[in-house]
Design a protein around this motif. Structure first.
Motif, short mmCIF file in Angstrom:
data_model
loop_
_atom_site.label_atom_id
_atom_site.label_comp_id
_atom_site.label_asym_id
_atom_site.label_seq_id
_atom_site.Cartn_x
_atom_site.Cartn_y
_atom_site.Cartn_z
N VAL A 124 0.95 -1.20 -0.07
CA VAL A 124 0.11 -0.07 0.16
C VAL A 124 0.93 1.29 0.05
N SER A 171 1.23 4.09 -3.06
CA SER A 171 1.02 5.57 -2.75
C SER A 171 2.16 6.34 -3.22
N VAL A 196 -4.54 0.30 -4.19
CA VAL A 196 -5.50 1.01 -3.24
C VAL A 196 -5.04 2.14 -2.43
N ASP A 222 -5.12 4.76 0.67
CA ASP A 222 -5.53 4.74 1.97
C ASP A 222 -5.05 6.14 2.28
N ARG A 223 -5.94 7.03 3.09
CA ARG A 223 -5.96 8.42 3.49
C ARG A 223 -4.87 8.40 4.44
N HIS A 224 -4.79 7.62 5.60
CA HIS A 224 -3.58 7.62 6.42
C HIS A 224 -2.22 7.37 5.96
N VAL A 225 -1.96 6.47 4.97
CA VAL A 225 -0.76 6.36 4.18
C VAL A 225 -0.39 7.38 3.30
N ASP A 226 -1.58 7.80 2.70
CA ASP A 226 -1.23 8.92 1.73
C ASP A 226 -0.78 10.22 2.46
#
Length: 401
Positions: free
Chosen positions: A72, A76, A88, A90-94
């Motif tokens: 993930v 990103s 995919v 992921d707002r947290h990862v991004d």
């Protein structure tokens, strides 16, 4: 007594003569890394940069005990670098990817309260840490002491206590003013006569100073390492980032916390802290240099042998052996493993392996059912006695004739 409680806070000082060996070695390691990057070429260097960027994101979260899925994170990073729009989201990862990217690329943007608050907001897009609501996008303002604590409830150990919340704004204004005044580009254009602070020492002091203030309710560790990344990027002048310092700190996580804690409880002489952190930086550079050297070895190997592998299944297996490195493929390759990796029959596996040995792509060791095959890279021993390793088939034929 914590360092911020001392009357001379925050007049950090260090013995540049004592730290000179570590600083000199770190600068040498960085120079060697940058030289290797030129040797490998732009396309391959971009791949190393992608790997280092992804590792930095995963590691800085892992230091705080947070496990991010590597695939993930990589997706990103590739989206952020414009290399792909798949994977995919992921707002947290991004958010964390955006912070790391901003720290190492937006070198001319000032480090101010607004930028730091935007970074912290990106870490907690939902306004919560887990399921607990926290102050997001602003400095902490709670009345309870900001403490670094470990241990079970009722048996907690307080490792550090930061300045009270009401003092944070003034402390951060002083820190941010120092960071701006010591920025390399600022010193180049300033009329003041000043001795530039070594860029690596500046990064170490910036990290310690920020962590000692601990200005936010949560996320200070990741943000403090981003501040350090920004200082290092400013020192390098925007050259390609090929190493992961957080990856090295994760590998030395206990020592990292111990050294930080000792520095925060000591006086304002931070020589020991700088020497330790600079050693970690050098180690990160050496690791990245090793990665690049490995890439150069692989490229040279394919240049020599690609035409000798007529089947895609052969290339697949050889690439796996190369990726695992010298001795990395546990137990060596045999016909059974080849069959599982390629889905071929025993006869085909044996024929392929013999052909690869004859072409010099692989070398074999042992005999009968104990025979093992290893990728034939000059200098790679795979942890075996080279005297027991059979030479390629054409060499055997020549010696027997």
């Amino acid at each position: 007594m914590y360092i911020w409680q001392r009357p001379d806070w925050p007049s950090f000082r260090f013995d540049s003569t004592a730290a000179l060996p570590e600083l000199a070695e770190a600068h040498r390691a960085l120079g060697e890394l940058e030289g290797q990057a030129h040797a490998i070429g732009m396309d391959a260097a971009n791949q190393v940069t992608l790997d280092a960027f992804s590792k930095e994101v995963v590691a800085t979260a892992a230091i705080e005990g947070e496990a991010l899925a590597a695939e993930v994170v990589r997706s990103s990073v590739m989206r952020r670098l414009g290399l792909s729009d798949e994977g995919v989201a992921d707002r947290h990862v991004d958010g964390l990817v955006d912070i790391v990217n901003d720290a190492v690329t937006a070198l001319d943007q000032p480090l101010d309260e607004d930028r730091l608050c935007r970074w912290q907001s990106a870490l907690f897009p939902g306004g919560t840490s887990g399921i607990v609501r926290i102050a997001v996008g602003r400095y902490r303002d709670h009345e309870d002491p900001m403490q670094i604590v470990s241990g079970q409830p009722g048996r907690e150990v307080v490792h550090y206590q930061a300045p009270p919340s009401h003092a944070v704004r003034a402390e951060m204004e002083r820190f941010l003013a120092w960071f701006a005044d010591t920025t390399p580009s600022r010193l180049l254009t300033s009329d003041r006569v000043a001795t530039p602070l070594d860029g690596l020492a500046r990064a170490a002091i910036a990290h310690l100073w920020f962590e000692s203030i601990h200005p936010f309710e949560d996320g200070n560790g990741r943000l403090g390492r981003a501040v350090m990344d920004l200082a290092l990027a400013q020192h390098q002048g925007g050259s390609v980032r090929l190493y992961s310092l957080s990856g090295q700190l994760l590998a030395s996580r206990k020592a990292y916390y111990d050294q930080l804690n000792q520095a925060q409880r000591g006086d304002l002489d931070v020589t020991a802290w700088i020497r330790w952190l600079v050693q970690q930086f050098a180690a990160a550079c050496r690791h990245a240099t090793g990665v690049i050297r490995s890439a150069l070895v692989k490229r040279a190997f394919w240049d020599q042998h690609a035409h000798q592998m007529t089947q895609e299944r052969q290339r697949k297996v050889v690439q796996r052996l190369l990726d695992d490195g010298d001795g990395g493929f546990q137990g060596g390759l045999n016909a059974d493993k080849y069959m599982k990796m390629t889905g071929t029959s025993k006869a085909t596996a044996t024929r392929d392996l013999m052909a690869l040995v004859a072409a010099g792509v692989l070398r074999s060791s042992g005999a009968g059912r104990a025979v093992r095959y290893y990728v034939n890279v000059p200098g790679w021993t795979h942890g075996i006695d080279q005297s027991s390793t059979a030479p390629p088939a054409d060499s055997s034929a020549q010696s027997s004739s």
